[in-house]
Design a protein around this motif. Structure first.
Motif, PDB file in Angstrom:
ATOM      1  N   ARG A   1       0.837  -1.200   0.000  1.00 55.82           N
ATOM      2  CA  ARG A   1       0.000   0.000   0.000  1.00 55.82           C
ATOM      3  C   ARG A   1       0.875   1.253   0.000  1.00 55.82           C
ATOM      4  NH1 ARG A   1      -4.368  -2.162  -2.016  1.00 55.82           N
ATOM      5  NH2 ARG A   1      -5.234  -3.817  -0.736  1.00 55.82           N
ATOM      6  N   THR A   2       1.942   1.215   0.774  1.00 59.39           N
ATOM      7  CA  THR A   2       2.947   2.270   0.760  1.00 59.39           C
ATOM      8  C   THR A   2       4.280   1.609   0.425  1.00 59.39           C
ATOM      9  OG1 THR A   2       1.773   3.517   2.463  1.00 59.39           O
ATOM     10  CG2 THR A   2       4.090   4.069   2.079  1.00 59.39           C
ATOM     11  N   PRO A   3       4.964   2.026  -0.638  1.00 55.58           N
ATOM     12  CA  PRO A   3       6.225   1.383  -1.015  1.00 55.58           C
ATOM     13  C   PRO A   3       7.229   1.367   0.132  1.00 55.58           C
ATOM     14  CG  PRO A   3       5.493   2.892  -2.717  1.00 55.58           C
ATOM     15  CD  PRO A   3       4.593   3.110  -1.543  1.00 55.58           C
ATOM     16  N   ASP A   4       7.800   0.228   0.384  1.00 62.95           N
ATOM     17  CA  ASP A   4       8.717   0.040   1.499  1.00 62.95           C
ATOM     18  C   ASP A   4       9.900  -0.784   1.001  1.00 62.95           C
ATOM     19  OD1 ASP A   4      10.075  -0.824   3.800  1.00 62.95           O
ATOM     20  OD2 ASP A   4       8.247  -0.685   4.997  1.00 62.95           O
ATOM     21  N   TYR A   5      11.087  -0.243   1.127  1.00 59.19           N
ATOM     22  CA  TYR A   5      12.255  -0.940   0.602  1.00 59.19           C
ATOM     23  C   TYR A   5      12.445  -2.292   1.262  1.00 59.19           C
ATOM     24  CZ  TYR A   5      15.363  -0.325   4.610  1.00 59.19           C
ATOM     25  OH  TYR A   5      15.958  -0.425   5.841  1.00 59.19           O
TER      26      TYR A   5
ATOM     27  N   LYS B   1      16.800   1.831  -2.187  1.00 64.59           N
ATOM     28  CA  LYS B   1      16.090   3.017  -1.718  1.00 64.59           C
ATOM     29  C   LYS B   1      16.071   4.105  -2.789  1.00 64.59           C
ATOM     30  CE  LYS B   1      16.827   2.602   3.294  1.00 64.59           C
ATOM     31  NZ  LYS B   1      17.462   3.210   4.489  1.00 64.59           N
ATOM     32  N   ASP B   2      17.204   4.298  -3.448  1.00 68.66           N
ATOM     33  CA  ASP B   2      17.288   5.331  -4.481  1.00 68.66           C
ATOM     34  C   ASP B   2      16.376   5.005  -5.659  1.00 68.66           C
ATOM     35  OD1 ASP B   2      18.676   7.731  -5.643  1.00 68.66           O
ATOM     36  OD2 ASP B   2      19.279   6.248  -7.134  1.00 68.66           O
TER      37      ASP B   2
ATOM     38  N   ASN C   1       5.516  -4.046 -12.026  1.00 68.84           N
ATOM     39  CA  ASN C   1       5.979  -4.255 -13.395  1.00 68.84           C
ATOM     40  C   ASN C   1       6.760  -3.054 -13.913  1.00 68.84           C
ATOM     41  OD1 ASN C   1       4.999  -6.819 -13.643  1.00 68.84           O
ATOM     42  ND2 ASN C   1       3.254  -6.284 -14.920  1.00 68.84           N
ATOM     43  N   LEU C   2       6.354  -1.849 -13.517  1.00 66.82           N
ATOM     44  CA  LEU C   2       7.099  -0.659 -13.920  1.00 66.82           C
ATOM     45  C   LEU C   2       8.508  -0.701 -13.350  1.00 66.82           C
ATOM     46  CD1 LEU C   2       7.286   2.090 -15.264  1.00 66.82           C
ATOM     47  CD2 LEU C   2       6.238   3.107 -13.226  1.00 66.82           C
TER      48      LEU C   2
ATOM     49  N   GLN D   1      12.594   7.003  -7.017  1.00 66.81           N
ATOM     50  CA  GLN D   1      12.303   7.522  -8.351  1.00 66.81           C
ATOM     51  C   GLN D   1      10.994   6.980  -8.926  1.00 66.81           C
ATOM     52  OE1 GLN D   1      15.708   7.874 -11.115  1.00 66.81           O
ATOM     53  NE2 GLN D   1      16.919   6.897  -9.538  1.00 66.81           N
ATOM     54  N   MET D   2      10.376   6.052  -8.206  1.00 66.27           N
ATOM     55  CA  MET D   2       9.114   5.493  -8.682  1.00 66.27           C
ATOM     56  C   MET D   2       7.966   6.454  -8.401  1.00 66.27           C
ATOM     57  SD  MET D   2       9.353   2.452 -10.099  1.00 66.27           S
ATOM     58  CE  MET D   2       7.764   1.648  -9.820  1.00 66.27           C
TER      59      MET D   2
END
Length: 563
Positions: free
Chosen positions: A346-350, A382-383, A401-402, A387-388
């Motif tokens: 739900r929230t991007p997490d490395y 993380k970097d 997929n992106l 950028q996503m």
């Protein structure tokens, strides 16, 4: 391969011995460029708008006009180079370098299927089109921290894995990434890139796939289709059969699999020329392995060196190998990750991506190198995630997929494209920025249901739906979707009482003497990154019969031969 290398001198010219014989060159007071190879996929001509400048084009650029494609001719280059920003409309894999008396400009394709490396020394810049030229110049020294993104995600070597990074793993070496640009002048080097992002333009994906598939056939090139009994190549075959254009087919590997049996049946039923090139018919000797790893770099499986040796055989009769690679992304490339992502992303997490991408390889490095590589992996991840775009409005599987499209072509395909250019054009209709742009116009469910593939087959050549699907040793009815197919194959594989030895095992047994010698090679012993006690343990225990060290030993060979 088609290649180039050269120098930009900061003050006066410095005499440098040639690295290899060349076909074309450009020499001025501050700039030298040399290009060559077999002559395939290499163009060289004066800049049509800027007197005194020379254009070098490597690879196979493809010009898009709406939903159609063609190979650029001299008139097209005249238009494209009038404003070099127009190069963004090119598909294919390519590197373009423009040499002037006191300036170098370079551009690469939108997916980073070709690139340019740049190394700065005190008196000059050195640039080259692939890592073999970096090695030939003696400038390829591993940076452990940069290597971390590759070590954690691509070891043990696996062609489906990719490193989340836009950089080279060599010290002090920059490279062009997606839609990269380089300006090299008296002011120094300026490199920029633009990561792939889906655009808003809506096109007819099926028409685009048709035109991209038929492009080399319509251009009069001699084309051979890599025929399997899987799903990804069937839309391409359906398009070709509907067109009425003649096509030959080829199947590589072993003739004991369901994939081979069904592919041959399809070709026979449809009256197509079918050629089989057996794995046993290509050179799998140690010297061939060394050449393969030298040209690809580490992260590639030395046991898979035979896969690249099919193409010189094929190139004796054909100009183009047409394949279904990357078609899986149009039917949901990320398998188990799709389900988990629906709840965890739900929230991007490395940390989620760390768990998904990190293969946790068996280490044979000294502790400080391990620490540096882990630090580099986390920093790179993380970097890349920073950028996503926000995942709002994009289903999580498509968001993942992106991420895959941004980093897999650079990791997996770029070294192969560099070296196949000398033999044959590997034409991959699915692995094109224009087509991938349309991928996100379909919902996740449509892709899970393989609607793109199955609709093309139904509309262009429905007879192909009569044949079962195959995956290596196993087959399933045509109506099976990817998840059902994967589960079925996994269950059948587990029930096998005496499975055939895998490629890794066969390779390690056949090359025992050379691998044992590699562990005692002076260049290996003198590598300060390696913990030689661990290296010896891996080699010794494997050849004593402990197969739990298989992946560790394959990784060691990949590293020392590929670095």
């Amino acid at each position: 391969m088609s290649w180039l290398y050269g120098y930009f001198f900061k003050t006066g010219k410095i005499d440098r011995p040639p690295l290899r014989p060349h076909l074309h060159s450009f020499e001025a007071a501050k700039v030298e460029v040399y290009a060559g190879g077999s002559g395939k996929h290499l163009l060289h001509f004066p800049h049509p708008h800027k007197p005194g400048e020379t254009v070098f084009i490597l690879g196979d650029p493809i010009l898009r006009k709406g939903a159609d494609f063609r190979y650029p001719d001299s008139d097209d280059w005249h238009v494209l180079l009038a404003d070099e920003r127009h190069l963004d409309c090119l598909d294919g894999h390519w590197l373009i370098l423009i040499a002037a008396n006191s300036e170098i400009r370079a551009y690469n394709d939108l997916l980073c299927k070709r690139s340019l490396y740049l190394y700065e020394l005190s008196d000059y810049f050195y640039f080259c089109s692939d890592i073999t030229l970096l090695k030939d110049a003696g400038l390829a020294k591993i940076d452990p921290e940069k290597m971390g993104a590759y070590w954690h995600t691509q070891f043990p070597p696996h062609q489906r894995r990719y490193a989340p990074g836009s950089f080279s793993y060599y010290q002090d070496t920059q490279m062009l990434f997606q839609r990269g640009t380089l300006l090299l002048s008296d002011q120094g080097a300026k490199i920029s890139y633009q990561v792939f992002s889906p655009d808003a333009e809506v096109q007819n994906l099926h028409k685009m796939l048709e035109n991209m598939t038929l492009l080399p056939l319509r251009a009069g090139r001699k084309v051979c289709l890599g025929l399997s009994a899987g799903m990804d190549v069937r839309p391409l075959l359906a398009i070709i059969m509907n067109s009425g254009l003649p096509i030959s087919t080829v199947h590589f590997g072993r003739d004991t699999t369901e994939d081979y049996r069904l592919a041959r049946r399809i070709a026979t039923d449809l009256g197509l020329s079918f050629r089989f090139i057996a794995e046993r018919s290509v050179d799998t000797g140690w010297e061939s392995v060394r050449k393969y790893m030298y040209s690809r770099g580490f992260g590639y499986n030395p046991a898979s060196s035979c896969l690249m040796q099919y193409f010189p055989i094929l190139a004796e009769d054909f100009d183009v190998f047409l394949g279904g690679y990357y078609g899986e992304i149009f039917r949901c490339r990320m398998m188990a990750a799709h389900f988990f992502s629906l709840f965890k992303l739900r929230t991007p997490d490395y940390r989620y991506f760390t768990g998904y991408l990190d293969l946790k390889p068996h280490s044979f490095f000294v502790p400080e190198v391990n620490l540096s590589m882990h630090k580099g992996f986390v920093h790179s991840l993380k970097d890349s995630l920073a950028q996503m775009p926000p995942p709002d409005g994009m289903p999580n599987p498509l968001w993942m997929n992106l991420f895959y499209v941004r980093y897999s072509p650079r990791s997996i395909n770029m070294p192969d494209f560099c070296h196949l250019d000398s033999q044959i054009n590997d034409h991959m209709p699915y692995l094109q920025a224009s087509l991938l742009n349309q991928h996100w116009k379909y919902g996740a469910w449509a892709q899970l249901d393989e609607q793109v593939h199955r609709r093309v087959i139904r509309e262009y050549f429905p007879q192909l739906s009569r044949y079962p699907l195959a995956l290596a040793q196993h087959s399933a009815p045509y109506n099976y979707r990817p998840y059902a197919m994967k589960i079925l194959v996994a269950l059948k594989t587990r029930r096998e009482k005496h499975p055939a030895p895998g490629r890794n095992e066969v390779f390690l047994r056949a090359n025992k003497e050379q691998i044992m010698a590699l562990g005692n090679d002076s260049s290996v012993i003198g590598d300060t990154m390696l913990d030689m006690a661990k290296v010896r343990q891996i080699i010794t225990e494997y050849y004593r019969g402990d197969t739990s060290y298989t992946n560790a030993l394959i990784s060691f060979i990949s590293f020392v031969l590929g670095k």
